[in-house]
Design a protein around this motif. Structure first.
Motif, PDB file in Angstrom:
ATOM      1  N   ARG A 151       0.850  -1.241   0.038  1.00 21.93           N
ATOM      2  CA  ARG A 151       0.197   0.009   0.078  1.00 21.93           C
ATOM      3  C   ARG A 151       0.945   1.344   0.104  1.00 21.93           C
ATOM      4  O   ARG A 151       0.186   2.413  -0.195  1.00 21.93           O
ATOM      5  CB  ARG A 151      -0.853  -0.118   1.153  1.00 21.93           C
ATOM      6  N   ALA A 161       1.631  -4.336  10.528  1.00 20.53           N
ATOM      7  CA  ALA A 161       0.270  -3.973  11.063  1.00 20.53           C
ATOM      8  C   ALA A 161      -0.789  -4.838  10.597  1.00 20.53           C
ATOM      9  O   ALA A 161      -0.642  -5.445   9.358  1.00 20.53           O
ATOM     10  CB  ALA A 161      -0.038  -2.428  10.867  1.00 20.53           C
ATOM     11  N   PHE A 163      -5.295  -5.789  11.070  1.00 17.56           N
ATOM     12  CA  PHE A 163      -6.597  -5.608  11.989  1.00 17.56           C
ATOM     13  C   PHE A 163      -6.679  -6.985  12.734  1.00 17.56           C
ATOM     14  O   PHE A 163      -6.581  -8.071  12.317  1.00 17.56           O
ATOM     15  CB  PHE A 163      -7.685  -5.503  11.069  1.00 17.56           C
ATOM     16  N   GLU A 181       2.684 -12.302   7.461  1.00  9.90           N
ATOM     17  CA  GLU A 181       3.279 -11.298   6.471  1.00  9.90           C
ATOM     18  C   GLU A 181       4.776 -11.647   6.185  1.00  9.90           C
ATOM     19  O   GLU A 181       5.252 -11.412   5.268  1.00  9.90           O
ATOM     20  CB  GLU A 181       3.035  -9.904   7.097  1.00  9.90           C
ATOM     21  N   GLN A 195      -3.033   4.801  19.206  1.00 10.61           N
ATOM     22  CA  GLN A 195      -3.028   5.788  18.403  1.00 10.61           C
ATOM     23  C   GLN A 195      -4.354   5.713  17.615  1.00 10.61           C
ATOM     24  O   GLN A 195      -4.658   4.865  16.718  1.00 10.61           O
ATOM     25  CB  GLN A 195      -1.871   6.027  17.549  1.00 10.61           C
ATOM     26  N   GLU A 222       0.609  -8.444   0.226  1.00 18.64           N
ATOM     27  CA  GLU A 222       0.660  -7.411   1.326  1.00 18.64           C
ATOM     28  C   GLU A 222       2.077  -6.723   1.241  1.00 18.64           C
ATOM     29  O   GLU A 222       2.126  -5.524   1.611  1.00 18.64           O
ATOM     30  CB  GLU A 222       0.459  -7.681   2.788  1.00 18.64           C
ATOM     31  N   ALA A 245       4.013   4.186  14.591  1.00 23.09           N
ATOM     32  CA  ALA A 245       4.878   3.189  13.562  1.00 23.09           C
ATOM     33  C   ALA A 245       6.471   3.756  13.915  1.00 23.09           C
ATOM     34  O   ALA A 245       7.366   3.142  14.367  1.00 23.09           O
ATOM     35  CB  ALA A 245       4.693   3.362  12.268  1.00 23.09           C
TER      36      ALA A 245
END
Ligand SMILES: NC(=O)C1=CN([C@@H]2O[C@H](COP(=O)(O)OP(=O)(O)OC[C@H]3O[C@@H](n4cnc5c(N)ncnc54)[C@H](O)[C@@H]3O)[C@@H](O)[C@H]2O)C=CC1
Ligand SMILES: [Mg+2]
Ligand SMILES: [Zn+2]
Length: 264
Positions: A151, A161, A163, A181, A195, A222, A245
């Motif tokens: 992305r 990161a 969900f 990942e 955050q 990803e 991050a």
């Protein structure tokens, strides 16, 4: 509570379009409703800045200049998070116009941040949707694991990161996401901080973790690339100041340095 804005209401004015906000010379408009032609529109006070109310104005179809909230990360944390609140509430109201239970029209509740079904025999309430997403910096001795995500258009390398899934703990989500990942197993997962992240409605939950086992194996849908970076070698481009991050990366680099010191 949503109300009609009066001509002499005053304070700061937050006008949103998706994740963009209206700014004048990089500043939030401040003054009387009349100065910014928002009288007669619907609005609600969502917090205070310098003891002045911050008004969220209903999303308007207008010609004002809007700027990405992402580019305002340099603002003081508290202010940035208030702006996240506004953007997230606006997103919530726009995407919850009908009752998920009976399909009738919803209205904004009077007494709390929620929408309520207008159907007398239903009155179902829905609260702002916040999607928890873990974010984690992984350390292996004096190296940090950083990934270039699909992305990201540029060459930024950052933390992992993802969900949180229904029916899992944050810690399970950390272990699962890192493994999915990058193929790496982690241990010693510890919570650091969180955050709000209004793109459109995530809540970042930040962790540090240590390498346990495995070799890097990319999830190619990803992740373009992931590598172990030594803390004392040139680092790739990192995420901007103000992101959780970057905080996690900085803390991990410090731990890398300490670990290198203790080896010698
Ligand atoms: N503030 C910060 O420092 C950072 C924030 N982030 C944010 O973390 C979030 C999660 O990162 P990703 O790697 O994209 O997540 P991810 O690894 O879980 O993959 C995204 C995919 O998860 C699925 N998904 C499941 N639940 C979702 C939900 N509630 N909303 C959207 N998609 C959902 C979708 O299929 C989506 O394509 C993103 O919103 C990203 O902007 C990421 C890095 C840094
Ligand atoms: Mg991810
Ligand atoms: Zn209903």
């Amino acid at each position: 509570m949503m109300q009609k804005i009066n001509i002499n209401d005053q304070g700061f004015w937050l006008l949103t379009k998706g994740s963009n906000i209206h700014l004048i010379n990089h500043q939030l408009p401040k003054g009387n409703a009349e100065d910014f032609a928002v009288q007669g529109k619907s609005g609600m006070i969502i917090g205070y800045i310098e003891n002045q109310p911050l008004w969220l104005v209903e999303e308007l179809d207008d010609e004002r200049a809007y700027f990405s909230l992402r580019d305002q990360l340099y603002l003081p944390e508290e202010l940035f998070y208030l702006l996240c609140r506004g953007v997230e509430l606006n997103h919530f109201f726009n995407t919850h116009q009908f009752c998920g239970k009976c399909g009738s029209k919803m209205q904004i509740a009077e007494d709390e941040w929620a929408v309520q079904c207008r159907n007398e025999s239903c009155h179902y309430r829905t609260y702002p949707v916040i999607c928890p997403s873990i974010i984690v910096a992984v350390r292996r001795d004096d190296h940090i694991l950083l990934a270039n995500h699909v992305r990201h258009k540029g060459g930024i390398y950052t933390t992992i990161a993802g969900f949180v899934e229904v029916g899992e703990t944050f810690e399970q989500a950390v272990a699962r996401e890192v493994f999915e990942e990058t193929g790496i197993k982690v241990k010693n997962i510890r919570y650091v901080g969180s955050q709000p992240w209004a793109f459109p409605n995530s809540q970042m939950v930040g962790f540090l973790a240590d390498y346990e086992s495995g070799e890097i194996c990319l999830q190619e849908e990803e992740i373009h690339d992931a590598k172990w970076f030594a803390y004392n070698q040139p680092l790739p481009e990192l995420p901007p100041k103000g992101t959780i991050a970057l905080k996690l990366i900085e803390q991990t680099l410090e731990l890398c340095k300490q670990s290198a010191g203790s080896i010698r």
